[in-house]
Design a protein around this motif. Structure first.
Motif, PDB file in Angstrom:
ATOM      1  N   PRO A 285       0.825  -1.218   0.000  1.00 12.24           N
ATOM      2  CA  PRO A 285       0.000   0.000   0.000  1.00 12.24           C
ATOM      3  C   PRO A 285       0.852   1.259   0.000  1.00 12.24           C
ATOM      4  CG  PRO A 285      -0.821  -1.585   1.606  1.00 12.24           C
ATOM      5  CD  PRO A 285       0.498  -2.106   1.128  1.00 12.24           C
ATOM      6  N   GLY A 286       0.443   2.234  -0.829  1.00 14.32           N
ATOM      7  CA  GLY A 286       1.090   3.533  -0.861  1.00 14.32           C
ATOM      8  C   GLY A 286       2.414   3.584  -1.570  1.00 14.32           C
ATOM      9  N   ILE A 287       2.942   2.477  -2.052  1.00 15.52           N
ATOM     10  CA  ILE A 287       4.241   2.447  -2.729  1.00 15.52           C
ATOM     11  C   ILE A 287       4.003   2.287  -4.230  1.00 15.52           C
ATOM     12  CG2 ILE A 287       6.427   1.223  -2.949  1.00 15.52           C
ATOM     13  CD1 ILE A 287       6.174   0.414  -0.044  1.00 15.52           C
ATOM     14  N   ALA A 288       4.452   3.256  -5.002  1.00 13.02           N
ATOM     15  CA  ALA A 288       4.159   3.284  -6.438  1.00 13.02           C
ATOM     16  C   ALA A 288       5.059   2.335  -7.208  1.00 13.02           C
ATOM     17  CB  ALA A 288       4.328   4.705  -6.966  1.00 13.02           C
ATOM     18  N   THR A 289       4.504   1.800  -8.288  1.00 17.02           N
ATOM     19  CA  THR A 289       5.262   0.977  -9.233  1.00 17.02           C
ATOM     20  C   THR A 289       4.667   1.223 -10.617  1.00 17.02           C
ATOM     21  OG1 THR A 289       6.046  -1.260  -9.732  1.00 17.02           O
ATOM     22  CG2 THR A 289       3.806  -1.058  -8.907  1.00 17.02           C
ATOM     23  N   LYS A 290       5.038   0.392 -11.580  1.00 17.61           N
ATOM     24  CA  LYS A 290       4.570   0.584 -12.945  1.00 17.61           C
ATOM     25  C   LYS A 290       3.859  -0.678 -13.446  1.00 17.61           C
ATOM     26  CE  LYS A 290       6.360   4.717 -13.772  1.00 17.61           C
ATOM     27  NZ  LYS A 290       5.548   5.913 -14.138  1.00 17.61           N
ATOM     28  N   PHE A 291       2.738  -0.454 -14.143  1.00 15.84           N
ATOM     29  CA  PHE A 291       2.061  -1.529 -14.864  1.00 15.84           C
ATOM     30  C   PHE A 291       2.353  -1.338 -16.343  1.00 15.84           C
ATOM     31  CE2 PHE A 291      -1.715  -2.979 -17.248  1.00 15.84           C
ATOM     32  CZ  PHE A 291      -1.639  -4.327 -16.963  1.00 15.84           C
ATOM     33  N   ARG A 292       2.888  -2.384 -16.985  1.00 14.13           N
ATOM     34  CA  ARG A 292       3.340  -2.275 -18.365  1.00 14.13           C
ATOM     35  C   ARG A 292       2.596  -3.246 -19.272  1.00 14.13           C
ATOM     36  NH1 ARG A 292       9.730  -2.317 -16.571  1.00 14.13           N
ATOM     37  NH2 ARG A 292       9.860  -0.101 -15.972  1.00 14.13           N
ATOM     38  N   TRP A 293       2.454  -2.863 -20.522  1.00 14.16           N
ATOM     39  CA  TRP A 293       1.826  -3.732 -21.510  1.00 14.16           C
ATOM     40  C   TRP A 293       2.473  -3.526 -22.870  1.00 14.16           C
ATOM     41  CZ3 TRP A 293      -0.312   0.604 -19.404  1.00 14.16           C
ATOM     42  CH2 TRP A 293      -0.643   1.641 -20.269  1.00 14.16           C
ATOM     43  N   LYS A 294       2.396  -4.587 -23.683  1.00 11.66           N
ATOM     44  CA  LYS A 294       2.945  -4.542 -25.032  1.00 11.66           C
ATOM     45  C   LYS A 294       2.191  -5.547 -25.892  1.00 11.66           C
ATOM     46  CE  LYS A 294       7.181  -5.285 -27.723  1.00 11.66           C
ATOM     47  NZ  LYS A 294       8.615  -5.665 -27.678  1.00 11.66           N
ATOM     48  N   GLN A 295       1.686  -5.070 -27.030  1.00 10.69           N
ATOM     49  CA  GLN A 295       0.977  -5.981 -27.927  1.00 10.69           C
ATOM     50  C   GLN A 295       1.972  -6.944 -28.559  1.00 10.69           C
ATOM     51  OE1 GLN A 295      -1.515  -4.164 -30.905  1.00 10.69           O
ATOM     52  NE2 GLN A 295      -1.949  -6.107 -31.927  1.00 10.69           N
ATOM     53  N   THR A 296       1.659  -8.231 -28.465  1.00  9.58           N
ATOM     54  CA  THR A 296       2.564  -9.264 -28.979  1.00  9.58           C
ATOM     55  C   THR A 296       1.957 -10.088 -30.106  1.00  9.58           C
ATOM     56  OG1 THR A 296       1.809 -10.791 -27.252  1.00  9.58           O
ATOM     57  CG2 THR A 296       3.763  -9.466 -26.772  1.00  9.58           C
ATOM     58  N   GLY A 297       0.723  -9.828 -30.449  1.00 12.03           N
ATOM     59  CA  GLY A 297       0.107 -10.618 -31.512  1.00 12.03           C
ATOM     60  C   GLY A 297      -1.341 -10.223 -31.699  1.00 12.03           C
ATOM     61  N   GLY A 298      -2.030 -11.002 -32.519  1.00 12.39           N
ATOM     62  CA  GLY A 298      -3.426 -10.716 -32.809  1.00 12.39           C
ATOM     63  C   GLY A 298      -3.564  -9.670 -33.899  1.00 12.39           C
ATOM     64  N   SER A 299      -4.809  -9.380 -34.227  1.00 14.44           N
ATOM     65  CA  SER A 299      -5.079  -8.410 -35.290  1.00 14.44           C
ATOM     66  C   SER A 299      -6.279  -7.564 -34.887  1.00 14.44           C
ATOM     67  CB  SER A 299      -5.359  -9.130 -36.618  1.00 14.44           C
ATOM     68  OG  SER A 299      -6.489  -9.984 -36.490  1.00 14.44           O
ATOM     69  N   GLY A 300      -6.477  -6.499 -35.647  1.00 17.06           N
ATOM     70  CA  GLY A 300      -7.574  -5.591 -35.351  1.00 17.06           C
ATOM     71  C   GLY A 300      -7.046  -4.235 -34.929  1.00 17.06           C
ATOM     72  N   GLN A 301      -7.818  -3.200 -35.259  1.00 11.52           N
ATOM     73  CA  GLN A 301      -7.413  -1.830 -34.969  1.00 11.52           C
ATOM     74  C   GLN A 301      -7.929  -1.405 -33.600  1.00 11.52           C
ATOM     75  OE1 GLN A 301      -8.614   0.992 -37.919  1.00 11.52           O
ATOM     76  NE2 GLN A 301      -7.994   2.773 -36.709  1.00 11.52           N
ATOM     77  N   LEU A 302      -7.001  -1.098 -32.690  1.00  9.39           N
ATOM     78  CA  LEU A 302      -7.381  -0.629 -31.367  1.00  9.39           C
ATOM     79  C   LEU A 302      -7.908   0.800 -31.460  1.00  9.39           C
ATOM     80  CD1 LEU A 302      -4.253  -1.951 -29.442  1.00  9.39           C
ATOM     81  CD2 LEU A 302      -6.580  -2.843 -29.224  1.00  9.39           C
ATOM     82  N   THR A 303      -9.017   1.060 -30.773  1.00 15.33           N
ATOM     83  CA  THR A 303      -9.623   2.396 -30.822  1.00 15.33           C
ATOM     84  C   THR A 303      -9.628   3.087 -29.462  1.00 15.33           C
ATOM     85  OG1 THR A 303     -11.825   1.452 -30.481  1.00 15.33           O
ATOM     86  CG2 THR A 303     -11.091   1.755 -32.763  1.00 15.33           C
ATOM     87  N   GLU A 304      -9.640   2.344 -28.385  1.00 16.34           N
ATOM     88  CA  GLU A 304      -9.660   2.953 -27.052  1.00 16.34           C
ATOM     89  C   GLU A 304      -9.217   1.920 -26.025  1.00 16.34           C
ATOM     90  OE1 GLU A 304     -12.718   5.379 -24.041  1.00 16.34           O
ATOM     91  OE2 GLU A 304     -13.448   4.477 -25.907  1.00 16.34           O
ATOM     92  N   MET A 305      -8.537   2.396 -24.976  1.00 18.23           N
ATOM     93  CA  MET A 305      -8.062   1.487 -23.936  1.00 18.23           C
ATOM     94  C   MET A 305      -8.281   2.122 -22.568  1.00 18.23           C
ATOM     95  SD  MET A 305      -4.221  -0.076 -23.302  1.00 18.23           S
ATOM     96  CE  MET A 305      -4.313  -1.213 -24.695  1.00 18.23           C
ATOM     97  N   THR A 306      -8.748   1.313 -21.632  1.00 16.85           N
ATOM     98  CA  THR A 306      -8.942   1.751 -20.250  1.00 16.85           C
ATOM     99  C   THR A 306      -8.379   0.689 -19.321  1.00 16.85           C
ATOM    100  OG1 THR A 306     -10.954   2.959 -20.830  1.00 16.85           O
ATOM    101  CG2 THR A 306     -10.601   2.461 -18.492  1.00 16.85           C
ATOM    102  N   ILE A 307      -7.572   1.125 -18.352  1.00 19.21           N
ATOM    103  CA  ILE A 307      -6.987   0.216 -17.370  1.00 19.21           C
ATOM    104  C   ILE A 307      -7.444   0.677 -15.992  1.00 19.21           C
ATOM    105  CG2 ILE A 307      -4.838  -0.626 -16.350  1.00 19.21           C
ATOM    106  CD1 ILE A 307      -3.576  -0.262 -19.118  1.00 19.21           C
ATOM    107  N   THR A 308      -8.049  -0.245 -15.237  1.00 20.12           N
ATOM    108  CA  THR A 308      -8.669   0.092 -13.966  1.00 20.12           C
ATOM    109  C   THR A 308      -8.136  -0.816 -12.870  1.00 20.12           C
ATOM    110  OG1 THR A 308     -10.690   0.681 -15.168  1.00 20.12           O
ATOM    111  CG2 THR A 308     -10.879   0.430 -12.791  1.00 20.12           C
TER     112      THR A 308
END
Length: 364
Positions: free
Chosen positions: A248-271
């Motif tokens: 709790p209270g200690i910041a870090t990073k959440f990371r992502w990288k597309q590695t495959g699949g197809s289709g045009q991304l239009t919007e992204m939300t991370i909760t």
């Protein structure tokens, strides 16, 4: 299980044994429609009494079909009786080991419904038992022996990324496919029988009404297959957290990288979501109540480069409850990732995180 072992298996065994029964000429002695009165109304069944000779000995029987039950609708039974008037000669089938046993019509007919009806209930029942046992083991599994299993094991601090496991879309599709084939395969037998009754001009209304919910479930299962299949080809991501030791209270990073699949991304939300689960025992029933006590959007974008590969701050509240896995209560933290895809099913990932409790060193 009672219907399956008491009715389905004996009927199936008898149906299989008919292959070895010998065709024998028979003559109808009488034929009539019998009525059966009950509190639910009057039902009817065909009663065809016939004689036959086997190994120079005469026998008589009124076992005309494997199904000995009755049902509503007199006209359908009368039509069967009219086909076998007194004196009519036909072929019956005799048990060579027990010549006094014979059947006039070896086809199962609508009795196949009784044979197949228990199967979906057994599948759902045993599936529910398996899920309940699995859930019970998860709730009772100790995560930290020295603290009596009330807190998860503290992960070792590290500077490397902690890779997170995303959902297996191929397995989800094959799971839907197996269920759809199993369910629709059974229901289709019922539908063929019901259609045959309808085409003959003697519909079984009770059967038609009874099949409606089963057909609807089958249609929903079939309609969901294309969606599950297309989801396999939607964009896939490699997800990770910068530090393994989340507190709790200690910041870090959440990371992502597309590695495959197809289709045009239009919007992204991370909760980031915090959820509490409480399990209650009410007699023999076990139910779980779920409540979301924390929810915060960490990242929202429509920028394509940021959706393909980026990172965002991941910080839990200072007063956040750590992950808890108890026998009756559970605190869960997870990241919910939603990426809208043009002409493809949206990407929906739920990644569980382990939030460790603060230590004395965190307050120095």
């Amino acid at each position: 299980m009672g219907v399956f072992f008491g009715s389905t298996l004996p009927m199936a065994s008898k149906a299989l044994s008919l292959r070895s029964w010998e065709p024998t000429p028979a003559t109808v002695i009488w034929s009539r429609v019998r009525s059966h009165d009950s509190d639910d109304g009057t039902t009817y069944s065909p009663d065809i009494f016939y004689r036959y000779r086997y190994q120079d000995q005469e026998h008589r029987s009124n076992t005309f079909s494997l199904s000995s039950g009755s049902s509503s609708g007199r006209s359908g039974k009368q039509k069967i009786v009219d086909q076998y008037p007194r004196g009519k000669e036909f072929t019956c089938y005799v048990n060579p080991k027990k010549p006094w046993q014979a059947v006039g019509q070896p086809k199962l007919g609508w009795s196949v419904l009784i044979m197949l009806l228990p199967l979906p209930f057994l599948a759902v029942g045993f599936g529910g038992v398996w899920w309940s046992l699995k859930k019970s083991r998860e709730l009772k599994s100790p995560a930290l022996p020295e603290r009596k299993g009330h807190l998860p094991a503290r992960s070792q601090p590290g500077k490397g990324n902690q890779k997170l496991k995303s959902s297996n879309r191929s397995m989800n599709f094959f799971g839907h496919l197996i269920f759809a084939l199993f369910w629709c395969g059974i229901v289709s037998v019922f539908v063929v029988v019901a259609w045959g009754k309808w085409a003959s001009g003697h519909p079984e209304w009770f059967l038609n009404i009874f099949l409606i919910p089963f057909i609807l479930v089958g249609l929903i299962a079939l309609l969901s297959l294309p969606y599950s299949f297309l989801a396999i080809f939607s964009p896939r991501f490699n997800l990770s957290v910068k530090d393994e030791d989340l507190r709790p209270g200690i910041a870090t990073k959440f990371r992502w990288k597309q590695t495959g699949g197809s289709g045009q991304l239009t919007e992204m939300t991370i909760t980031l979501v915090g959820q509490e689960e409480a399990t209650y025992q009410r007699g023999t029933d076990r139910s779980t109540a779920t409540s979301i006590f924390y929810q915060k959007d960490l990242f929202t974008t429509t920028s394509l480069p940021s959706m393909l590969q980026s990172e965002c701050d991941l910080i839990f509240p200072h007063d956040a409850l750590p992950t808890l896995k108890g026998e009756h209560n559970r605190i869960r933290w997870y990241i919910r990732m939603h990426a809208a895809v043009k002409s493809r099913p949206d990407v929906r990932e739920r990644i569980d995180l382990i939030l460790n409790p603060l230590t004395e060193s965190d307050f120095r």
